[in-house]
Design an enzyme around this catalytic site. Structure first.
Site, PDB file in Angstrom:
ATOM      1  N   ASP A 163       0.834  -1.204   0.000  1.00 26.69           N
ATOM      2  CA  ASP A 163       0.000   0.000   0.000  1.00 26.69           C
ATOM      3  C   ASP A 163       0.871   1.258   0.000  1.00 26.69           C
ATOM      4  OD1 ASP A 163      -2.346  -1.407   0.070  1.00 26.69           O
ATOM      5  OD2 ASP A 163      -2.787  -1.024   2.174  1.00 26.69           O
ATOM      6  N   ARG A 193      -0.813  -0.572  -8.820  1.00 21.37           N
ATOM      7  CA  ARG A 193      -2.155  -0.076  -8.495  1.00 21.37           C
ATOM      8  C   ARG A 193      -2.121   1.454  -8.543  1.00 21.37           C
ATOM      9  NH1 ARG A 193      -3.688  -0.998  -2.517  1.00 21.37           N
ATOM     10  NH2 ARG A 193      -3.946  -3.155  -3.164  1.00 21.37           N
TER      11      ARG A 193
HETATM   12  C1  LIG Z   1      -8.489  -1.044  -4.141  1.00 17.89           C
HETATM   13  C2  LIG Z   1      -8.078   0.274  -3.563  1.00 17.89           C
HETATM   14  C3  LIG Z   1      -6.876   0.376  -2.901  1.00 17.89           C
HETATM   15  C4  LIG Z   1      -6.461   1.594  -2.400  1.00 17.89           C
HETATM   16  N1  LIG Z   1      -5.214   1.695  -1.830  1.00 17.89           N
HETATM   17  C5  LIG Z   1      -4.774   2.904  -1.459  1.00 17.89           C
HETATM   18  C6  LIG Z   1      -3.436   3.080  -0.990  1.00 17.89           C
HETATM   19  O1  LIG Z   1      -2.640   2.135  -0.910  1.00 17.89           O
HETATM   20  N2  LIG Z   1      -3.042   4.323  -0.632  1.00 17.89           N
HETATM   21  C7  LIG Z   1      -3.888   5.402  -0.706  1.00 17.89           C
HETATM   22  O2  LIG Z   1      -3.459   6.528  -0.387  1.00 17.89           O
HETATM   23  N3  LIG Z   1      -5.148   5.263  -1.120  1.00 17.89           N
HETATM   24  C8  LIG Z   1      -5.619   4.056  -1.488  1.00 17.89           C
HETATM   25  N4  LIG Z   1      -6.895   3.926  -1.934  1.00 17.89           N
HETATM   26  C9  LIG Z   1      -7.867   5.035  -1.748  1.00 17.89           C
HETATM   27  C10 LIG Z   1      -7.823   6.000  -2.904  1.00 17.89           C
HETATM   28  O3  LIG Z   1      -6.620   6.718  -2.889  1.00 17.89           O
HETATM   29  C11 LIG Z   1      -8.996   6.997  -2.829  1.00 17.89           C
HETATM   30  O4  LIG Z   1      -8.923   7.741  -1.665  1.00 17.89           O
HETATM   31  C12 LIG Z   1     -10.360   6.341  -2.898  1.00 17.89           C
HETATM   32  O5  LIG Z   1     -10.379   5.264  -3.798  1.00 17.89           O
HETATM   33  C13 LIG Z   1     -11.417   7.364  -3.362  1.00 17.89           C
HETATM   34  O6  LIG Z   1     -11.110   7.832  -4.652  1.00 17.89           O
HETATM   35  P1  LIG Z   1     -11.938   7.422  -5.964  1.00 17.89           P
HETATM   36  O7  LIG Z   1     -10.951   7.196  -7.035  1.00 17.89           O
HETATM   37  O8  LIG Z   1     -12.829   6.296  -5.670  1.00 17.89           O
HETATM   38  O9  LIG Z   1     -12.717   8.725  -6.382  1.00 17.89           O
HETATM   39  P2  LIG Z   1     -13.709   9.734  -5.594  1.00 17.89           P
HETATM   40  O10 LIG Z   1     -13.747  10.952  -6.427  1.00 17.89           O
HETATM   41  O11 LIG Z   1     -13.300   9.881  -4.148  1.00 17.89           O
HETATM   42  O12 LIG Z   1     -15.070   8.961  -5.641  1.00 17.89           O
HETATM   43  C14 LIG Z   1     -15.806   8.727  -6.835  1.00 17.89           C
HETATM   44  C15 LIG Z   1     -17.177   8.155  -6.462  1.00 17.89           C
HETATM   45  O13 LIG Z   1     -17.009   6.886  -5.824  1.00 17.89           O
HETATM   46  C16 LIG Z   1     -17.898   6.728  -4.722  1.00 17.89           C
HETATM   47  N5  LIG Z   1     -17.109   6.667  -3.468  1.00 17.89           N
HETATM   48  C17 LIG Z   1     -15.799   6.943  -3.322  1.00 17.89           C
HETATM   49  N6  LIG Z   1     -15.384   6.741  -2.058  1.00 17.89           N
HETATM   50  C18 LIG Z   1     -16.470   6.334  -1.376  1.00 17.89           C
HETATM   51  C19 LIG Z   1     -16.675   5.960  -0.008  1.00 17.89           C
HETATM   52  N7  LIG Z   1     -15.679   5.976   0.896  1.00 17.89           N
HETATM   53  N8  LIG Z   1     -17.935   5.591   0.378  1.00 17.89           N
HETATM   54  C20 LIG Z   1     -18.923   5.551  -0.533  1.00 17.89           C
HETATM   55  N9  LIG Z   1     -18.788   5.896  -1.854  1.00 17.89           N
HETATM   56  C21 LIG Z   1     -17.580   6.281  -2.263  1.00 17.89           C
HETATM   57  C22 LIG Z   1     -18.799   7.922  -4.779  1.00 17.89           C
HETATM   58  O14 LIG Z   1     -19.883   7.605  -5.596  1.00 17.89           O
HETATM   59  C23 LIG Z   1     -17.935   8.976  -5.440  1.00 17.89           C
HETATM   60  O15 LIG Z   1     -18.686   9.990  -6.060  1.00 17.89           O
HETATM   61  C24 LIG Z   1      -7.316   2.726  -2.495  1.00 17.89           C
HETATM   62  C25 LIG Z   1      -8.522   2.622  -3.167  1.00 17.89           C
HETATM   63  C26 LIG Z   1      -8.908   1.425  -3.699  1.00 17.89           C
HETATM   64  C27 LIG Z   1     -10.206   1.360  -4.451  1.00 17.89           C
END
Ligand SMILES: Cc1cc2nc3c(=O)[nH]c(=O)nc-3n(C[C@H](O)[C@H](O)[C@H](O)COP(=O)(O)OP(=O)(O)OC[C@H]3O[C@@H](n4cnc5c(N)ncnc54)[C@H](O)[C@@H]3O)c2cc1C
Length: 306
Positions: free
Chosen positions: A132, A182
């Protein structure tokens, strides 16, 4: 602004105590987390795999402050990997690992050795590990450890965060044959000197990074719930002639589950990030910061305690 306040609270032990003991916390935690024990993670994994999804399991915990805790984290992963193998859930399930949980902050060599032991066990179990990404002060160290782990375990995956200004260059470095990367937006509170601050800039950077990874020789893992970025991922797969087994989508357990199934039914690999354990506070707060609509939970937790 709200995001910054929630992410600051994620580091507050006082708010942590209030939220952890509030009755309302249970239901929201159940939505995002498999449960407290490895058996809970195994059961959820079985269900997700039966539904056609792949899984990456995270044992919750970060910012370990002593060697005993780091060793306990390593041992938990070793037991988890044995259990996944015995349950024939590999290779559909892999594990995600935070180096800070293995002592990175106070002893990088120790964190590397523990991570090496976990990668060796994963390899024996027929699966792999993804490291991560945490806050930007750890990025150089994490990528350096990744490089050393990949020398022995080439499938070890990296995570890059599109909000960091450096990430497009990191994508170029890592878009090489056999390299699993990722790509996510990034979940920590970062200063303007190192990170884009506006959603638009973070999203534009995500697309640039996605282009680099999808046009390169590695294996991109597109971690996002953002409908526009998922559509761009599908478009680039066609454009760069990538088969469904040459990249994957990743989403968090409990977030857009219908979309996870829809993409899997289209033939894509969709991997669900499945956390378990008792130390859920910081993870939950980052999920709340991403979606302030869930904030009612925090308000109720705090007010119900007076
Ligand atoms: C598999 C995976 C691994 C990850 N690993 C890391 C990591 O190692 N380090 C790191 O810094 N970050 C990690 N993240 C988190 C990532 O950085 C984002 O903070 C997170 O994915 C939200 O961004 P988004 O791309 O979904 O877009 P956003 O613009 O945040 O969300 C887009 C849409 O997705 C939905 N959504 C998003 N988040 C949520 C929520 N919490 N609850 C409900 N609906 C939601 C909503 O409909 C929103 O409008 C990971 C995310 C995923 C999916």
């Amino acid at each position: 602004m709200l995001r910054s306040v929630i992410l600051a609270a994620a580091r507050s032990h006082r708010v942590e105590r209030i939220v952890e003991t509030a009755p309302v916390s249970r239901s929201i935690v159940r939505r995002f987390i498999a449960g407290e024990h490895a058996q809970d993670a195994l059961q959820r994994t079985r269900e997700l795999v039966a539904a056609g999804l792949a899984v990456t399991i995270d044992h919750l915990g970060e910012d370990t402050t002593n060697p005993q805790q780091a060793e306990a984290t390593r041992d938990e992963y070793l037991r988890l990997l044995d259990a996944l193998h015995a349950a024939e859930l590999t290779p559909a399930a892999e594990v995600s690992l935070k180096l800070s949980a293995l002592g990175q902050v106070f002893d990088e060599k120790l964190a590397y050795e523990h991570a090496h032991a976990i990668c060796a066990k994963a390899s024996e179990a027929g699966t792999t590990v993804t490291l991560d990404a945490e806050d930007h002060t750890t990025t150089d160290s994490t990528l350096e450890v990744l490089g050393r782990l990949r020398a022995d375990f080439p499938t070890t995956g990296a995570v890059l965060q599109s909000y960091l200004r450096r990430t497009e260059a990191d994508c170029r470095e890592l878009a090489v044959s056999g390299s699993r990367v990722r790509l996510c937006k990034g979940a920590y509170k970062e200063p303007e000197s190192v990170a884009y601050q506006s959603r638009l800039d973070v999203d534009k950077s995500y697309v640039r990074c996605l282009n680099v990874l999808m046009s390169g020789a590695g294996y991109p893992m597109l971690a996002t719930h953002d409908p526009r970025l998922v559509a761009i991922g599908e478009d680039r797969a066609k454009w760069f002639d990538r088969n469904p087994d040459e990249f994957e989508f990743q989403m968090l357990y409990g977030v857009r589950p219908d979309e996870q199934l829809r993409l899997a039914q289209l033939g894509y690999t969709v991997r669900v990030y499945l956390p378990y354990g008792t130390q859920w506070y910081a993870y939950m707060m980052r999920r709340l910061a991403e979606r302030p609509a869930n904030l009612g939970f925090l308000a109720r937790a705090v007010t119900s305690r007076g």
